[in-house]
Design an enzyme around this catalytic site. Structure first.
Site, PDB file in Angstrom:
ATOM      1  N   LYS A 174      -8.293   3.428  13.363  1.00 29.30           N
ATOM      2  CA  LYS A 174      -9.650   2.878  13.213  1.00 29.30           C
ATOM      3  C   LYS A 174     -10.431   3.005  14.518  1.00 29.30           C
ATOM      4  O   LYS A 174     -11.635   3.280  14.510  1.00 29.30           O
ATOM      5  CB  LYS A 174      -9.557   1.426  12.744  1.00 29.30           C
ATOM      6  CG  LYS A 174      -9.054   1.335  11.305  1.00 29.30           C
ATOM      7  CD  LYS A 174      -8.639  -0.057  10.928  1.00 29.30           C
ATOM      8  CE  LYS A 174      -8.168  -0.125   9.480  1.00 29.30           C
ATOM      9  NZ  LYS A 174      -7.447  -1.357   9.163  1.00 29.30           N
TER      10      LYS A 174
ATOM     11  N   THR B 197      -5.892   8.646  -1.205  1.00 30.52           N
ATOM     12  CA  THR B 197      -4.433   8.693  -1.107  1.00 30.52           C
ATOM     13  C   THR B 197      -4.006   7.939   0.157  1.00 30.52           C
ATOM     14  O   THR B 197      -4.813   7.715   1.061  1.00 30.52           O
ATOM     15  CB  THR B 197      -3.903  10.147  -1.072  1.00 30.52           C
ATOM     16  OG1 THR B 197      -4.470  10.806   0.047  1.00 30.52           O
ATOM     17  CG2 THR B 197      -4.248  10.894  -2.344  1.00 30.52           C
TER      18      THR B 197
ATOM     19  N   LYS C 146      -7.273   7.088   6.371  1.00 30.60           N
ATOM     20  CA  LYS C 146      -7.502   7.137   7.826  1.00 30.60           C
ATOM     21  C   LYS C 146      -6.790   8.304   8.508  1.00 30.60           C
ATOM     22  O   LYS C 146      -7.216   8.748   9.571  1.00 30.60           O
ATOM     23  CB  LYS C 146      -7.038   5.816   8.455  1.00 30.60           C
ATOM     24  CG  LYS C 146      -7.926   4.655   8.085  1.00 30.60           C
ATOM     25  CD  LYS C 146      -7.217   3.333   8.150  1.00 30.60           C
ATOM     26  CE  LYS C 146      -6.462   3.038   6.889  1.00 30.60           C
ATOM     27  NZ  LYS C 146      -5.962   1.691   6.740  1.00 30.60           N
TER      28      LYS C 146
ATOM     29  N   GLY D   6      -1.382  -7.157  -0.920  1.00 31.04           N
ATOM     30  CA  GLY D   6      -1.989  -5.820  -0.959  1.00 31.04           C
ATOM     31  C   GLY D   6      -2.707  -5.423   0.322  1.00 31.04           C
ATOM     32  O   GLY D   6      -3.508  -4.496   0.318  1.00 31.04           O
TER      33      GLY D   6
ATOM     34  N   GLY E 227     -12.608  -2.365   5.898  1.00 34.97           N
ATOM     35  CA  GLY E 227     -12.633  -2.557   4.429  1.00 34.97           C
ATOM     36  C   GLY E 227     -14.067  -2.748   3.980  1.00 34.97           C
ATOM     37  O   GLY E 227     -14.923  -1.887   4.205  1.00 34.97           O
TER      38      GLY E 227
ATOM     39  N   PHE F 211      -5.168   6.712  -7.478  1.00 39.48           N
ATOM     40  CA  PHE F 211      -5.636   5.714  -8.448  1.00 39.48           C
ATOM     41  C   PHE F 211      -4.801   4.440  -8.336  1.00 39.48           C
ATOM     42  O   PHE F 211      -4.220   3.956  -9.287  1.00 39.48           O
ATOM     43  CB  PHE F 211      -5.587   6.311  -9.870  1.00 39.48           C
ATOM     44  CG  PHE F 211      -6.433   5.577 -10.869  1.00 39.48           C
ATOM     45  CD1 PHE F 211      -7.739   5.226 -10.572  1.00 39.48           C
ATOM     46  CD2 PHE F 211      -5.918   5.221 -12.108  1.00 39.48           C
ATOM     47  CE1 PHE F 211      -8.529   4.540 -11.486  1.00 39.48           C
ATOM     48  CE2 PHE F 211      -6.693   4.540 -13.038  1.00 39.48           C
ATOM     49  CZ  PHE F 211      -7.994   4.208 -12.722  1.00 39.48           C
TER      50      PHE F 211
END
Ligand code: HSE
Length: 341
Positions: free
Chosen positions: A225, A96, A125, A207, A154, A8
């Site tokens: 990725k 997470t 990932k 961020g 994203g 969260f």
């Protein structure tokens, strides 16, 4: 549709905020009416089968640092695994942080969710870079969906674009900037002669960086990725150990300036052809791949349509939350058999 949120942080909080703000639109346009029945963070959980108030959850998390403080529905010390097993839910959203050594705790969360017949959406990932082929098989065996469009690009639908819009054409190779943090750093070095350390601090503040920023700098995030793209788009069953990885640690301001004099810029490029590699490369500033700031860009070299490049924001809370919502709609449509897949 009942949702359980594991993790969260910025993404999870952005997600429940957008779901609340867009509630009527999501119902009207997509028949999607998600209810968050559980949220788990590192200290415990909050559970309410009637639906957790999103704004209360965000407030408590920001003021007291754990969701477990929500009166009446908070449970200190309750683990994600307990929640996934015991709380009736349709979709587990795993957010997470990435851990590339063993994929944990995300890997166990995803496996437990699948074994318990929950659909899974993840932005993590690590488990995918280490075990995507087996997780895909496990999901299919248990007749649940596993979606992860937020793991690459994203909010920019790189995976969906290649999977759905390039249907019928053959992708021969893929090349791109897959990491927003290193692109931000290299852009700052190129345009403002900022040092790598200063630029990284800025990227962290904004961020973009991973919880462990060495994943960005050392090219590991880009490699993860690339593995996801290889498996999902190109049917290449590879994992991160098959990718040759070189990060940007050795790139100096002098290198950046010399490239600039030649009309080029240094970018951290991930490439997938017969080989899979990540390394800093000099590319002409006029090349469509040469995007700046935290942008990502991926060029698909296709058999019949030539080169197609997709560009967009590759990191950020609400951008990644938007990818999760895309996956929610995708799962809903799949369950209603509105399209195949
Ligand atoms: N740290 C990642 C990046 C976040 O900078 O691209 C998005 O995957």
């Amino acid at each position: 549709m009942r949702l359980t949120l594991i993790g969260f942080g910025t993404v999870g909080q952005s997600l429940i905020k957008i779901l609340a703000i867009k509630k009527n639109e999501l119902i009207k346009k997509f028949g999607l009416n998600p209810k968050v029945v559980a949220i788990v963070d590192s200290k415990g959980a909050a559970i309410d089968e009637k639906g957790i108030d999103p704004f209360k959850a965000i407030k408590v998390k920001q003021l007291k640092n754990s969701i477990s403080w929500i009166e009446g529905i908070g449970h200190f010390g309750m683990s994600a695994i307990d929640v996934i097993k015991n709380v009736e839910t349709d979709i587990v959203i795993e957010m997470t942080p990435t851990n590339i050594s063993n994929g944990e705790p995300g890997l166990s969360h995803i496996k437990t969710a699948i074994f318990n017949k929950r659909h899974v959406i993840t932005t993590n990932k690590g488990p995918l870079a280490l075990a995507l082929p087996s997780l895909m098989e496990l999901a299919s065996y248990n007749k649940v969906k596993l979606r992860f469009s937020g793991t690459v690009g994203g909010g920019t639908p790189i995976l969906n674009f290649a999977k759905k819009c390039l249907l019928g054409d053959k992708i021969i190779s893929i090349k791109g900037i897959l990491n927003g943090t290193t692109n931000y750093i290299l852009t700052k070095m190129h345009k403002e002669e900022l040092s790598m350390e200063e630029a990284l601090k800025e990227a962290q503040k904004l961020g973009y960086a991973e919880a462990d920023p060495s994943y960005d700098i050392e090219g590991i995030d880009s490699a993860c990725k690339l593995v996801i793209i290889a498996n999902w788009i190109m049917n290449k069953r590879i994992s991160i150990k098959d990718v040759k990885i070189e990060g940007i640690k050795k790139v100096t301001l002098k290198d950046v300036n010399e490239a600039k004099k030649r009309g080029n810029a240094i970018k951290l490029i991930g490439e997938l052809n017969e080989e899979a590699f990540v390394k800093p490369m000099e590319i002409p500033t006029v090349n469509p791949l040469c995007v700046n700031g935290s942008l990502n860009a991926v060029s698909f070299n296709t058999e019949n349509s030539g080169e197609i490049t997709i560009v967009g924001k590759g990191a950020g809370g609400k951008e990644t939350a938007s990818a999760i919502i895309r996956d929610l709609i995708d799962i809903k449509f799949n369950l209603l058999k509105l399209y195949g897949g």
